[in-house]
Scaffold this motif. Structure first.
Motif, short mmCIF file in Angstrom:
data_model
loop_
_atom_site.label_atom_id
_atom_site.label_comp_id
_atom_site.label_asym_id
_atom_site.label_seq_id
_atom_site.Cartn_x
_atom_site.Cartn_y
_atom_site.Cartn_z
N MET A 235 0.81 -1.22 0.00
CA MET A 235 0.00 0.00 0.00
C MET A 235 0.84 1.28 0.00
O MET A 235 0.32 2.36 -0.15
N LYS A 377 8.61 12.69 15.52
CA LYS A 377 8.00 12.88 14.19
C LYS A 377 8.14 14.34 13.74
O LYS A 377 8.29 14.61 12.55
N LYS A 378 8.07 15.25 14.70
CA LYS A 378 8.24 16.67 14.34
C LYS A 378 9.69 16.94 13.94
O LYS A 378 9.95 17.69 12.99
N ARG A 380 11.68 14.79 12.67
CA ARG A 380 11.85 14.20 11.34
C ARG A 380 11.45 15.21 10.27
O ARG A 380 12.17 15.40 9.29
N ARG A 381 10.32 15.88 10.46
CA ARG A 381 9.89 16.86 9.45
C ARG A 381 10.91 17.99 9.32
O ARG A 381 11.27 18.39 8.21
N PHE A 434 14.60 9.03 6.59
CA PHE A 434 13.59 10.00 7.08
C PHE A 434 12.82 10.60 5.90
O PHE A 434 11.61 10.74 5.95
N GLY A 435 13.56 10.99 4.86
CA GLY A 435 12.94 11.69 3.74
C GLY A 435 12.72 10.81 2.53
O GLY A 435 12.29 11.30 1.48
N THR B 48 9.96 22.74 18.47
CA THR B 48 9.09 22.11 17.46
C THR B 48 7.65 22.63 17.54
O THR B 48 6.73 21.99 17.03
N VAL B 51 5.03 22.60 14.55
CA VAL B 51 5.51 21.72 13.48
C VAL B 51 4.57 20.52 13.38
O VAL B 51 4.22 19.92 14.38
N GLU B 52 4.17 20.22 12.17
CA GLU B 52 3.28 19.08 11.94
C GLU B 52 4.10 17.78 12.01
O GLU B 52 5.13 17.66 11.35
N PRO B 53 3.68 16.79 12.81
CA PRO B 53 4.44 15.53 12.85
C PRO B 53 4.50 14.87 11.47
O PRO B 53 3.56 14.96 10.70
N MET B 54 5.64 14.22 11.18
CA MET B 54 5.80 13.54 9.88
C MET B 54 5.84 12.03 10.11
O MET B 54 6.73 11.53 10.78
N SER B 55 4.85 11.32 9.57
CA SER B 55 4.78 9.87 9.79
C SER B 55 5.44 9.08 8.67
O SER B 55 5.95 7.99 8.90
N PHE B 56 5.40 9.61 7.45
CA PHE B 56 5.98 8.94 6.29
C PHE B 56 6.90 9.93 5.56
O PHE B 56 6.79 11.13 5.77
N PRO B 57 7.78 9.46 4.70
CA PRO B 57 8.70 10.38 4.05
C PRO B 57 8.03 11.47 3.22
O PRO B 57 8.57 12.55 3.08
N PHE B 58 6.88 11.16 2.66
CA PHE B 58 6.21 12.15 1.82
C PHE B 58 4.79 12.35 2.30
O PHE B 58 4.17 11.42 2.81
N ASP B 59 4.29 13.57 2.09
CA ASP B 59 2.90 13.83 2.46
C ASP B 59 2.01 13.41 1.32
O ASP B 59 1.62 14.22 0.47
N VAL B 60 1.73 12.13 1.28
CA VAL B 60 0.90 11.62 0.18
C VAL B 60 -0.23 10.78 0.76
O VAL B 60 -0.14 10.28 1.88
N PHE B 62 -2.37 7.41 0.35
CA PHE B 62 -2.36 6.12 -0.31
C PHE B 62 -3.80 5.59 -0.37
O PHE B 62 -4.60 5.87 0.50
N TYR B 64 -6.08 2.80 0.36
CA TYR B 64 -6.02 1.61 1.18
C TYR B 64 -7.03 0.54 0.77
O TYR B 64 -7.13 -0.49 1.39
N ARG B 66 -8.43 -2.02 -2.10
CA ARG B 66 -8.22 -2.67 -3.40
C ARG B 66 -9.58 -2.94 -4.03
O ARG B 66 -10.60 -2.96 -3.34
#
Lengths: 481, 98
Positions: A235, A377-378, A380-381, A434-435, B48, B51-60, B62, B64, B66
């Motif tokens: 996914m 997480k912050k 990381r950003r 991270f990125g 911080t 600052v918005e927390p980042m959970s994945f490398p990109f703000d995209v 997905f 979920y 199928r």
């Protein structure tokens, strides 16, 4: 002639010209694997019968234009391989034989590469030493008194020793790029989401990336071409068109701009090693490349290691909760279900893994989420935004992949984990995770006869540009065939 | 941050369904000490706020879901072959209801 320590193109041409058969290649790889096993313990399983059967089948077919046709490879033991033991180098999975094939190994096998075996990793891919696999320590083929690094220890050792020309690893913090540095080979971690992780045992999925070792950059480009592309079974795999970069990598680097992060670079404590890298960068400038030593916010970058530990341990705790031995794995009987699961997990995980899980659980507990998990997480950003800001002005960030050669086993844990050299220089490659940035380590300098790599990290989805820059630098340095 | 107690570490380990020996808990306590000191330093030095927390490398986003298509599943025998004890096509575990 020893073909296994040649480039994919050279081996392929030899197959086409009928100078060697697939069976001969595979037999030679297996012989070398067995010898390496005695000295370095790189393999969990050497899959001799399957490999030879596949080789015989391919020898009855015409060699195609596909460079992987009949090429022996090795696979890190945290990829699910159908009907082949896949232990994750953990006692809890020491009897686990999957019923499905991972997408990455499936694509390589569809391209007619032949797996000769599964390689040792730091247990469940957590760790960077090659010391913690359940079948024992992996040694560095260049000097068996030294570590090869990890977690993709066995895959790296097998390529270094010329057993196979490429091997599959995985990279969550620097698990391919760091051992590549210590072994003097190429380790490439493509953009996160570009290759399906289906069937790769999850450690920290927001960081985990399918990655691989090769002897040279062009071979990495070819493996990338085979592996990248959309897969609806993962996914987090991007629905993008498959990218083919191999033919367009020409190594032109004149006019490129690279950034060297001053506060990280200057933590190299060994003056002779620093001098070697200074000379390398001077040579890069002579190629017409703009090399700028740029200043960063050290306080922010000091947090890389802690941020990595918090995020990876938290994700690992959650992802490995399914390892209870009931549906699969090494179940230990005790008095009742709860006691049996406790016995299974107590015996199945080594101390290091347990410590990481407890750290993760502590971080995820309600009272710590804001001050640790959300904080990380912050951070990381902030780090990713800062790296992207730099990459808006530069083609890549280039830094030593490590500050020294492979450590001796007897050095043990004799490392100051609060020193700048450790926190910045030895851990900066986690930025790539991270990125999700494409990031490659290539051999660069030698110190006391042992290699240290240089790492090149570029903008997300610019895998081709990173490979091209790496190819150019490799040509300048004088890389392997 | 205050030092974490061995008792707390034992509680966390048992919540995760495993145990360790006393020496291992001691090592873990030392590791926590370093980690918490690092985090304390971070909390003091890097702001911080907002600052918005980042959970994945990109703000995209997905997808979920199928498509609801019938797919071929693995045969039951194959799925069960990795289980410790199988009785009449089912995995056998200890009785959980008293």
């Amino acid at each position: 002639m020893d073909y296994l320590n040649q480039s994919l193109e050279t081996i392929h041409q030899a197959l086409k010209d009928k100078k060697v058969t697939v069976t001969e290649l595979v037999k030679e790889a297996i012989n070398k694997a067995k010898k390496l096993q005695e000295t370095c313990n790189a393999f969990v399983t050497i899959d001799e019968d399957n490999a030879l059967n596949q080789a015989k089948e391919l020898d009855n077919k015409e060699v195609t234009d596909n460079l992987l046709f009949g090429i022996p490879m090795a696979i890190k033991d945290n990829y699910s391989t159908k009907d082949v033991l896949s232990t994750g180098s953990s006692n809890i999975l020491n009897n686990y034989v999957p019923i499905f094939e991972s997408q990455a190994t499936s694509l390589l096998k569809d391209a007619n590469a032949i797996s000769i075996g599964k390689t040792v990793l730091d247990e469940l891919a957590m760790g960077g030493s090659g010391l913690t696999g359940h079948t024992g320590v992996v040694k560095n083929p260049l000097d068996t008194n030294r570590l090869i690094g990890g977690s993709s220890a066995g895959s790296c050792a097998a390529v270094v020793a010329g057993v196979i020309p490429f091997a599959l690893g995985s990279d969550t913090g620097d698990s391919v790029r760091k051992p590549a540095s210590l072994g003097g080979i190429v380790g490439f971690k493509p953009t996160w989401g570009r290759i399906s992780r289906y069937g790769l045992y999850p450690f920290a999925p927001s960081l985990d990336t399918v990655a691989f070792f090769t002897r040279n950059v062009k071979d990495s480009a070819y493996i990338f071409d085979v592996l990248n592309g959309y897969d609806n079974k993962d996914m987090t795999c991007f629905n993008l068109e498959k990218e083919i970069v191999y033919d367009s990598i020409n190594g032109t680097i004149k006019g490129k701009k690279i950034a060297v992060l001053k506060e990280i670079y200057e933590t190299i404590s060994n003056p002779e090693i620093k001098k070697e890298f200074d000379e390398f960068f001077e040579n890069v400038k002579k190629q017409g490349v703009q090399v700028d030593l740029i200043s960063i916010d050290k306080k922010l970058y000091d947090t890389i290691y802690s941020t990595y530990m918090i995020l990876s341990c938290s994700e690992a705790t959650s992802n490995n909760a399914n390892l209870d031995g009931i549906n699969f794995g090494n179940y230990v009987e005790a008095n009742g279900v709860d006691a049996s699961v406790i016995a299974t997990r107590s015996k199945g995980f080594s101390e290091l893994i347990k410590r990481r899980f407890v750290i993760g659980s502590y971080i995820l507990s309600k009272e710590n989420q804001e001050k640790l998990f959300i904080k990380a997480k912050k951070l990381r950003r902030l780090i990713v935004e800062d790296v992207n800001r730099i990459l808006d002005s530069y083609d890549a960030i280039v830094l030593p992949a490590s500050g020294n050669v492979a450590p001796l086993f007897k050095q043990g844990n004799d490392v100051d984990r609060l020193s700048d050299e450790y926190l910045l220089l030895e851990n900066h490659m986690a930025i790539g995770n991270f990125g999700g940035f494409p990031s490659i380590t290539i051999p660069c300098i030698k110190y006391q006869g042992l290699p240290i790599g240089i790492n090149i990290t570029g903008k997300a989805f610019k895998d081709k540009d990173v490979l091209n820059l790496a190819y150019g630098l490799e040509s300048m340095i004088g890389g392997k065939k | 941050m205050e030092k974490i107690s061995i008792e707390k570490l034992k509680e966390l380990a048992l919540n995760l369904k495993f145990d360790m020996d006393e020496k291992q808990y001691q090592t873990l306590q030392d590791e926590f000490d370093i980690m918490l000191r690092q985090m304390e330093a971070i909390n003091k030095t890097v702001d911080t706020t907002n600052v918005e927390p980042m959970s994945f490398p990109f703000d995209v986003c997905f997808s979920y879901l199928r498509d609801d298509e019938i797919v071929e599943e693995s045969p039951r025998d194959e799925i069960l072959r990795n289980a410790n004890k199988v009785v009449e096509g089912q995995i056998q575990i200890h009785k959980v209801v008293e």
